[in-house]
Write an enzyme that holds these catalytic residues in place. Structure first.
Site, PDB file in Angstrom:
ATOM      1  CG  ASP A  50      29.434  33.678  38.220  1.00  0.00           C
ATOM      2  OD1 ASP A  50      30.310  32.819  37.993  1.00  0.00           O
ATOM      3  OD2 ASP A  50      28.457  33.474  38.963  1.00  0.00           O
ATOM      4  N   GLY A  80      44.113  40.590  42.800  1.00  0.00           N
ATOM      5  CA  GLY A  80      44.046  40.671  41.345  1.00  0.00           C
ATOM      6  C   GLY A  80      43.924  39.308  40.709  1.00  0.00           C
TER       7      GLY A  80
END
EC number: 2.7.1.229
Length: 310
Positions: free
Chosen positions: A254, A227
């Site tokens: 990205d 995470g």
């Protein structure tokens, strides 16, 4: 009106080879597949934000080779304002040879090309566009001074700035990032920039806090399958991972940063923006390629419904 994001950063042409395994030194292997696409951290993040509904402008440089016009056309095709995409005479466009293994993991080389010519003059030329933005999004595939200039511009004009310090650069001067709002490394980038280990959650926290002690306000650390963490001087917020079957992890970081910028600029609270960004990044690794794996707002909402998270 849609949220407005200006990306001051890089573009690349991705040259993606899918391999059964990486060759050893001096070894020649046959690879099963090859794909050419568009990438670069700046352009990837711009496309992710645009596909999710943001109004995006790109401040970048392309070469005067065959890739330059195609890169400009790709950005425009994705609804991105290309007014401030500058062609550099005599320079090649940036390229990124990428090697993807069967488990989806990848190895990447980058050649900056025209991206190395992006400068403070380009920021000055785009001043009106930048002033009309809700956020300025930055990465490190362009000269560091250009990044410092963009952060200073944002601070001067009250525009929030988001820096993804990737690829990590040992010469990045944190003292020149005064006014930066969001600093978003992954754990290996955090380790390089802090000079501290990041192999445990406690180590990540200590490394991030060391950057905060040097003037960074908010640190968001992406941890892949663990995470992400939002770390401030006083608090830590854990962002849960999203489990999917990976096909190609190229561009997932990205996707996370670009979608975070879009959700944050759209009015979401930081934790909500990060939670949704984690889902968007997870969706991106279920498809091949970089920008080609980024879904639009409708596709993302359908994915969230499949997760049972709305």
């Amino acid at each position: 009106m849609a949220d407005r994001i200006a990306v001051v950063g890089s573009n690349m042409v991705d040259l993606v080879t899918y391999v059964e395994r990486m060759p050893n030194r001096g070894e020649t292997l046959e690879a099963p597949d090859f794909v050419q696409g568009f990438g670069g951290k700046g352009a990837n993040q711009a496309v992710a934000a645009a596909r999710l509904g943001a109004e995006v402008a790109m401040v970048t440089c392309v070469g005067d080779d065959l890739f330059g016009p195609r890169t400009r056309q790709n950005l425009a095709h994705n609804g991105i304002d290309v007014t401030h995409v500058r062609t550099v005479e005599g320079a090649p466009s940036g390229v990124a040879p990428i090697f993807v293994e069967p488990d989806g993991e990848n190895a990447i080389l980058i050649v900056k090309g025209a991206n190395a010519h992006l400068s403070g003059k380009d920021i000055e030329a785009a001043a009106d566009t930048l002033k009309g933005s809700d956020a300025i999004l930055l990465q490190l595939e362009v000269p560091l001074q250009t990044v410092y200039d963009a952060v200073a511009f944002g601070a001067k004009h009250g525009i929030q700035t988001i820096l993804n310090p990737a690829p990590a650069h040992p010469d990045l001067d944190l003292s020149k990032l005064d006014g930066l709002d969001w600093f978003c490394p992954n754990e290996s980038e955090l380790a390089m920039l802090s000079g501290m280990p990041t192999d445990t959650d406690d180590a990540v926290l200590a490394a991030a806090r060391s950057l905060i002690a040097r003037g960074i306000r908010n640190v968001i650390v992406t941890l892949g399958g663990r995470g992400a963490r939002l770390i401030t001087a006083d608090d830590v917020t854990q962002i849960a991972p999203v489990t999917v079957d990976p096909v190609d992890t190229t561009g997932a970081g990205d996707a996370f940063i670009g979608s975070f910028a879009r959700f944050l600029s759209g009015g979401a609270a930081p934790e909500e923006a990060l939670t949704r960004a984690a889902r968007y990044a997870a969706h991106s690794i279920t498809g091949r390629g970089t920008q080609s794996s980024y879904t639009d707002a409708a596709g993302f909402e359908a994915f969230c419904r499949e997760l049972g998270e709305g």
